[in-house]
Design an enzyme around this catalytic site. Structure first.
Site, mmCIF file in Angstrom:
data_model
loop_
_atom_site.group_PDB
_atom_site.id
_atom_site.type_symbol
_atom_site.label_atom_id
_atom_site.label_comp_id
_atom_site.label_asym_id
_atom_site.label_seq_id
_atom_site.Cartn_x
_atom_site.Cartn_y
_atom_site.Cartn_z
ATOM 1 N N SER A 81 54.488 81.558 79.103
ATOM 2 C CA SER A 81 54.404 82.906 79.663
ATOM 3 C C SER A 81 54.421 84.004 78.612
ATOM 4 O O SER A 81 54.677 85.157 78.938
ATOM 5 C CB SER A 81 55.566 83.131 80.643
ATOM 6 O OG SER A 81 55.474 82.241 81.721
ATOM 7 N N ARG A 136 54.683 86.945 69.318
ATOM 8 C CA ARG A 136 55.934 87.694 69.243
ATOM 9 C C ARG A 136 57.036 86.935 68.522
ATOM 10 O O ARG A 136 58.080 87.483 68.251
ATOM 11 C CB ARG A 136 56.392 88.098 70.647
ATOM 12 C CG ARG A 136 55.356 88.945 71.348
ATOM 13 C CD ARG A 136 55.910 89.665 72.539
ATOM 14 N NE ARG A 136 54.865 90.361 73.259
ATOM 15 C CZ ARG A 136 54.367 91.544 72.907
ATOM 16 N NH1 ARG A 136 54.840 92.149 71.841
ATOM 17 N NH2 ARG A 136 53.412 92.110 73.607
ATOM 18 N N ASP A 155 50.278 80.579 81.073
ATOM 19 C CA ASP A 155 50.533 80.254 82.477
ATOM 20 C C ASP A 155 49.445 80.803 83.403
ATOM 21 O O ASP A 155 49.138 80.209 84.439
ATOM 22 C CB ASP A 155 51.909 80.764 82.914
ATOM 23 C CG ASP A 155 52.060 82.267 82.779
ATOM 24 O OD1 ASP A 155 51.341 82.868 81.959
ATOM 25 O OD2 ASP A 155 52.914 82.839 83.474
#
Length: 327
Positions: free
Chosen positions: A170, A185, A198
């Site tokens: 996700s 990230r 996802d």
């Protein structure tokens, strides 16, 4: 009537008038408070309005960002990430497959058997909350996920043999191939059997049941969308060849922003409270992770300006006290 009787009657009348005055004043004040509360709600409703003309402006702005993201990396708020998925299930697949679906606060492990005359497939799913202490360390997090998956497979199928495993994620990943990528990230790269976002997994499921499915949208803890794009339209990867002539593009549209979006003072206040200020603006307006806080900010202002919640208003001063499960 004697003087004493008259005095008592006059006193009772005065007391009655005083009580009536107090009740009327209270009722008037209560009505004023409710009028103010209703006015705040109407103001919020008007601020969130999305008439067709505004929606068309938002669509046009998103299309511009999509083209910019397909043209170059960093050229748009939409990352338009390549997934290297150029073929989707068509319903003819058979066999037993395992999957991990890692979300923001929990993850699922699944065993799915497709084909064998079953239209929907036989599924076994377990949902596990991610311990808070693991959310800041990627190594511990993935060790926990791997251990949970191992125990799940041993319970479902004790055979010591290689399993077909898919991994939906996700969070934004810059993929190098269908089976490897780097977390945008996080700083740690990873490689598993097959890796998809996802949203891409949702698209694959939709295409399994209906081959006309070409796009998928997730609105959950966060929000995202993906779709099948022609490879010749992906300018930033000129010369990209696929067997199908297309590729699934992960938009990462949670970071989309346009001045045409109906941003309210509550959206601005929420953004100021978050660690990623001025980031993921679209996601903060529509996804479940933030809806509870938007509701709290509205209710808190109502409590301050109309006093409709009485002594319970103090509890509304704590940021994020209303989680998305309450929204």
């Amino acid at each position: 009537m004697g003087r004493a009787g008259f005095g008592v009657a006059a006193g009772c009348a005065a007391a009655t008038c005083a009580i009536a005055a107090v009740l009327v004043a209270r009722r008037t004040a209560a009505r004023a408070r409710w009028r103010r509360a209703v006015a705040l709600l109407r103001e919020f409703e008007e601020g969130c309005a999305t008439p067709p003309a505004r929606l068309r402006q938002v669509v046009d702005a998103m299309v511009v960002e999509m083209h910019a993201g397909l043209a170059s990396d960093g050229g748009s708020k939409l990352k338009m990430l390549l997934t290297f998925v150029d073929a989707l299930p068509n319903g003819d697949e058979e066999g037993v497959y395992y999957a991990i679906d890692l979300g923001g606060t929990s993850f699922r492990v699944l065993r799915v058997e497709v084909g064998a005359g079953s239209e929907n497939g036989n599924q076994k799913v377990e949902i596990h909350a991610i311990p808070e202490e693991l959310m800041g360390t990627s190594e511990d997090l993935f060790n926990f996920v791997a251990s949970t998956l191992k125990n799940f497979i041993e319970r479902e199928d004790g055979k010591d043999e290689q399993k077909a495993l898919g991994f939906t994620f996700s969070f934004p990943v810059r993929q190098n191939s269908v089976s490897s990528g780097s977390l945008i990230r996080w700083t740690k790269g990873f490689s598993v059997g097959d890796t998809v976002n996802d949203t891409v997994g949702t698209l694959a499921l939709g295409h399994y049941y209906d081959e006309d499915t070409v796009a998928a949208v997730i609105i959950g803890d966060g929000t995202n969308a993906c779709y099948v794009e022609r490879t010749d339209a992906i300018i930033k990867c000129q010369g990209l060849l696929t067997n199908s002539g297309g590729m699934v593009v992960n938009m990462e549209w949670g970071n989309f922003w346009s001045s045409h979006l109906p941003r309210t003072p509550y959206d601005i206040s929420l953004d100021d409270e978050t660690q990623n200020r001025n980031d993921q603006g679209f996601e903060k307006m529509i996804s479940a992770m933030y809806l509870g806080e938007i509701a709290r900010l509205v209710l808190h202002r109502m409590a301050q300006e109309s006093d409709v919640f009485g002594d319970d208003a103090d509890s509304l001063s704590t940021p994020f006290i209303l989680r998305y499960c309450h929204a």
